[in-house]
Design a protein around this motif. Structure first.
Motif, mmCIF file in Angstrom:
data_model
loop_
_atom_site.group_PDB
_atom_site.id
_atom_site.type_symbol
_atom_site.label_atom_id
_atom_site.label_comp_id
_atom_site.label_asym_id
_atom_site.label_seq_id
_atom_site.Cartn_x
_atom_site.Cartn_y
_atom_site.Cartn_z
ATOM 1 N N GLN A 99 9.710 41.491 31.296
ATOM 2 C CA GLN A 99 10.915 41.892 30.572
ATOM 3 C C GLN A 99 12.086 42.111 31.522
ATOM 4 N N ALA A 100 11.815 42.651 32.699
ATOM 5 C CA ALA A 100 12.881 42.880 33.673
ATOM 6 C C ALA A 100 13.547 41.563 34.077
ATOM 7 N N GLN A 101 12.755 40.499 34.188
ATOM 8 C CA GLN A 101 13.345 39.217 34.559
ATOM 9 C C GLN A 101 14.093 38.587 33.382
ATOM 10 N N ILE A 102 13.565 38.722 32.182
ATOM 11 C CA ILE A 102 14.294 38.247 31.004
ATOM 12 C C ILE A 102 15.636 38.968 30.903
ATOM 13 N N ASP A 103 15.612 40.282 31.093
ATOM 14 C CA ASP A 103 16.842 41.065 30.990
ATOM 15 C C ASP A 103 17.848 40.670 32.066
ATOM 16 N N LYS A 104 17.363 40.337 33.276
ATOM 17 C CA LYS A 104 18.272 39.895 34.333
ATOM 18 C C LYS A 104 18.911 38.556 33.991
ATOM 19 N N LEU A 105 18.089 37.613 33.514
ATOM 20 C CA LEU A 105 18.623 36.302 33.156
ATOM 21 C C LEU A 105 19.643 36.421 32.022
ATOM 22 N N ASP A 106 19.339 37.256 31.050
ATOM 23 C CA ASP A 106 20.270 37.437 29.935
ATOM 24 C C ASP A 106 21.536 38.144 30.385
ATOM 25 N N LEU A 107 21.412 39.089 31.315
ATOM 26 C CA LEU A 107 22.581 39.772 31.869
ATOM 27 C C LEU A 107 23.529 38.763 32.516
ATOM 28 N N VAL A 108 22.969 37.836 33.278
ATOM 29 C CA VAL A 108 23.793 36.808 33.933
ATOM 30 C C VAL A 108 24.480 35.941 32.882
ATOM 31 N N CYS A 109 23.748 35.536 31.863
ATOM 32 C CA CYS A 109 24.343 34.718 30.807
ATOM 33 C C CYS A 109 25.499 35.434 30.122
ATOM 34 N N MET B 279 18.193 28.311 34.589
ATOM 35 C CA MET B 279 18.633 27.114 33.880
ATOM 36 C C MET B 279 17.857 26.930 32.577
ATOM 37 N N GLY B 280 16.534 27.123 32.648
ATOM 38 C CA GLY B 280 15.733 26.995 31.442
ATOM 39 C C GLY B 280 16.111 28.018 30.395
ATOM 40 N N TYR B 281 16.295 29.271 30.838
ATOM 41 C CA TYR B 281 16.642 30.336 29.895
ATOM 42 C C TYR B 281 18.015 30.085 29.273
ATOM 43 N N ALA B 282 18.983 29.716 30.093
ATOM 44 C CA ALA B 282 20.346 29.514 29.600
ATOM 45 C C ALA B 282 20.420 28.336 28.638
ATOM 46 N N ALA B 283 19.669 27.270 28.934
ATOM 47 C CA ALA B 283 19.674 26.117 28.037
ATOM 48 C C ALA B 283 19.015 26.460 26.704
ATOM 49 N N GLU B 284 17.894 27.179 26.761
ATOM 50 C CA GLU B 284 17.154 27.515 25.547
ATOM 51 C C GLU B 284 17.900 28.509 24.662
ATOM 52 N N HIS B 285 18.549 29.497 25.279
ATOM 53 C CA HIS B 285 19.117 30.611 24.507
ATOM 54 C C HIS B 285 20.638 30.536 24.347
ATOM 55 N N TYR B 286 21.321 29.746 25.158
ATOM 56 C CA TYR B 286 22.783 29.697 25.079
ATOM 57 C C TYR B 286 23.322 28.281 24.920
ATOM 58 N N TYR C 211 15.926 43.225 36.392
ATOM 59 C CA TYR C 211 16.864 44.249 35.927
ATOM 60 C C TYR C 211 16.074 45.219 35.055
ATOM 61 N N TRP C 212 15.873 46.445 35.587
ATOM 62 C CA TRP C 212 14.930 47.387 34.993
ATOM 63 C C TRP C 212 15.612 48.502 34.184
ATOM 64 N N LYS C 213 16.810 48.281 33.717
ATOM 65 C CA LYS C 213 17.530 49.339 32.989
ATOM 66 C C LYS C 213 16.727 49.851 31.808
ATOM 67 N N THR C 214 16.151 48.940 31.034
ATOM 68 C CA THR C 214 15.323 49.353 29.890
ATOM 69 C C THR C 214 13.950 48.699 29.920
ATOM 70 N N ALA C 215 13.696 47.835 30.883
ATOM 71 C CA ALA C 215 12.438 47.087 30.932
ATOM 72 C C ALA C 215 11.277 47.964 31.369
ATOM 73 N N ALA C 216 10.102 47.678 30.831
ATOM 74 C CA ALA C 216 8.894 48.426 31.179
ATOM 75 C C ALA C 216 7.927 47.604 32.012
ATOM 76 N N ASN C 217 8.213 46.302 32.183
ATOM 77 C CA ASN C 217 7.321 45.452 32.957
ATOM 78 C C ASN C 217 8.129 44.332 33.592
ATOM 79 N N LEU C 218 7.502 43.611 34.518
ATOM 80 C CA LEU C 218 8.192 42.576 35.280
ATOM 81 C C LEU C 218 8.719 41.465 34.388
#
Length: 385
Positions: free
Chosen positions: A151-161, A183-190, A142-149
Motif C-alpha cells: 500500500q505504501a508503494q501504491i500511495d507513493k505512485l498515486d501521490l506522484v500522479c 509507468m504501469g500505474y499511471a497508464a492503468e489509472h490515469y 509513502y507511509w502516511k496512511t499505509a499499513a504495509n509495503l
C-alpha cells in the motif's frame, strides 16, 4: 596494545591504542563492545580495527561481510553512530581520496553510465521480486496512511500522479524508470502514455513483458541521449546516480524534453551537507559512482531553468521502506535466494539495507520530492501530500 582490563561483561579488552580509540568512539553512541543490548557490537576478530581508523565505513563494512563483528540490530547500531555524529569524528584517508576523485573526475560520465546496472540492478530479478512489492518499486514508499509495503508503494505512485496533475492522453517521460512501476500505474489509472529510460537490461526486459499491451515504451538508454517533447517529466530514485558534475546537464535535458506548460517531478535521496563525499563502502559494493545531492546543489542545477513549485521531505518513510525490504529479504533467503548467493553476499545485503535504514532514522540522509515548472504556475501549485 596497552593494559588489559575487564569489560562490564567480564570479558577482556585492550585499553589504549587503536582498540581504545575504537571503544571510546562507540561509547559516544552508547554502544559497548560485547554488550548485551541489541545494538551493541559483538567482536569476533579485532584485526580490522586499525584499518577502520584509516578507511572508515569501507573497513567496517568489509569486516562485517567477513564475519569479524555482528550486532543483533544493525539498524539501531547505525542509528546511534550517525545520530551522535561518531562518523564525523573519524577522518580516514579514504575520505580524502574519495573527495579528490569526486572533485577531479566525472565519475558519472556517459561512458560509465551502465556500470551501476551491471553491478546492482542486473543481479537478477529473483532478489528484487523477493524483496520488493509486486510492481518492483525500488524507491521510498509513502507511509502516511499505509499499513504495509504494497500500500505504501501504491500511495507513493498515486501521490506522484496527483502532483503531476496527470490527465488522459498526456505523454510522460520517466528518467530512470526501473521496472516500470510508475509507468504501469499511471497508464492503468490515469490514461497516460509513457516513455521510460533505464540503463538496466534486466529492468527493461521485465517491464516490457509485464506491461505488454499498455501504451508504454521502454528504452535501454542514458538520460543524456533522450529526445522528444513531453507533457510531464518524472524521475524517481535515479538522480542519485547523476553526480554533481552532471546535475546541470540533467536539468537541461529535462527542460529540453518538457513542454512550456509542463511539470517536472524529481524524487531523490539527498544529503544534509553540500561538501561531502560518497560513502566508500556503498560505492564499492552497492551503487558504484553514486553521489547524493544536497538541496543547494539541486537548486544550483535548476537555476534559471525552472521555478520550484514544491519541495516535500518524507525521508523518515525510507526507514520503514528499508525495514520492510529487509524483512522480505530475510524471509526469502533460506528457500529462494541462498542457492544463488553466498554468505558474504547475504551479509553485504543485510549491511546495505539496515545501515541505510539507520541513516534515514537518524535523519542523516533525506528523501525529497521536488516539483518544478518552466515558468511558474499561475496562481501557484496546489500542494498535495
Amino acid at each position: 596494545m596497552g593494559d588489559i582490563v575487564k569489560s562490564r561483561q567480564g570479558k577482556t579488552a585492550s585499553k589504549g591504542g587503536v582498540y581504545g580509540q575504537f571503544e571510546s568512539l562507540l561509547a559516544k553512541a552508547d554502544i559497548e563492545i560485547n554488550g548485551s543490548r541489541s545494538w551493541d557490537l559483538q567482536l569476533h576478530d579485532k584485526r580490522f580495527i586499525p584499518r577502520l581508523l584509516t578507511q572508515g565505513n569501507l573497513a567496517l563494512g568489509e569486516a562485517y561481510m567477513a564475519g569479524y563483528w555482528d550486532a543483533r540490530r544493525l539498524d539501531e547500531f547505525f542509528f546511534r553512530i550517525l545520530r551522535h555524529g561518531v562518523d564525523r569524528e573519524i577522518s580516514p584517508r579514504q575520505v580524502i581520496v574519495d573527495a579528490l576523485r569526486a572533485r577531479l573526475f566525472n565519475l558519472q560520465s556517459l561512458s560509465r553510465a551502465f556500470q551501476v546496472a551491471q553491478r546492482h540492478y542486473d543481479l537478477g530479478n529473483d532478489i528484487y521480486e523477493a524483496m520488493l512489492d509486486s510492481r518492483l518499486t525500488y524507491t521510498c514508499g509513502y507511509w502516511k496512511t499505509a499499513a504495509n509495503l504494497e500500500q505504501a508503494q501504491i500511495d507513493k505512485l498515486d501521490l506522484v500522479c496527483k502532483k503531476m496533475q496527470l490527465r488522459p492522453g498526456m505523454k510522460v517521460l520517466d528518467i530512470g524508470c526501473g521496472w516500470g512501476s510508475f509507468m504501469g500505474y499511471a497508464a492503468e489509472h490515469y490514461g497516460v502514455e509513457c516513455v521510460g529510460v533505464t540503463v538496466s537490461q534486466e529492468q527493461a526486459d521485465w517491464a516490457k513483458q509485464q506491461y505488454a499491451g499498455l501504451p508504454l515504451e521502454f528504452r535501454l538508454q542514458d538520460y543524456r541521449e533522450v529526445d522528444g517533447q513531453f507533457d510531464r517529466v518524472i524521475s524517481l530514485g535515479m538522480f542519485e546516480h547523476v553526480g554533481r558534475k552532471n546535475h546541470r546537464q540533467f536539468m537541461e535535458v529535462a527542460r529540453r524534453c518538457l513542454k512550456d506548460n509542463g511539470l517536472l517531478l524529481l524524487h531523490t535521496i539527498g544529503k544534509n551537507r553540500r561538501r561531502s563525499t560518497p560513502d566508500a563502502w556503498i560505492d564499492r559494493y552497492i551503487f558504484p559512482n553514486g553521489d547524493l545531492p544536497s538541496v543547494g546543489q539541486i537548486g544550483d542545477a535548476a537555476d534559471n531553468l525552472f521555478v520550484t513549485e514544491d519541495l516535500h521531505n518524507f525521508g523518515a518513510d525510507y526507514d520503514k521502506t528499508l525495514m520492510a525490504w529487509h524483512r522480505n529479504f530475510e524471509l526469502a533467503w533460506p528457500e529462494k535466494l541462498s542457492a544463488q548467493f553466498d554468505t558474504p553476499f547475504y551479509r553485504m545485503w543485510r549491511y546495505y539495507l539496515l545501515s541505510c535504514a539507520g541513516a534515514f532514522r537518524a535523519r542523516d540522509i533525506q528523501l525529497w520530492q521536488w516539483v518544478f515548472s518552466p515558468w511558474g504556475e499561475l496562481g501557484g501549485h496546489r500542494r498535495i501530500s
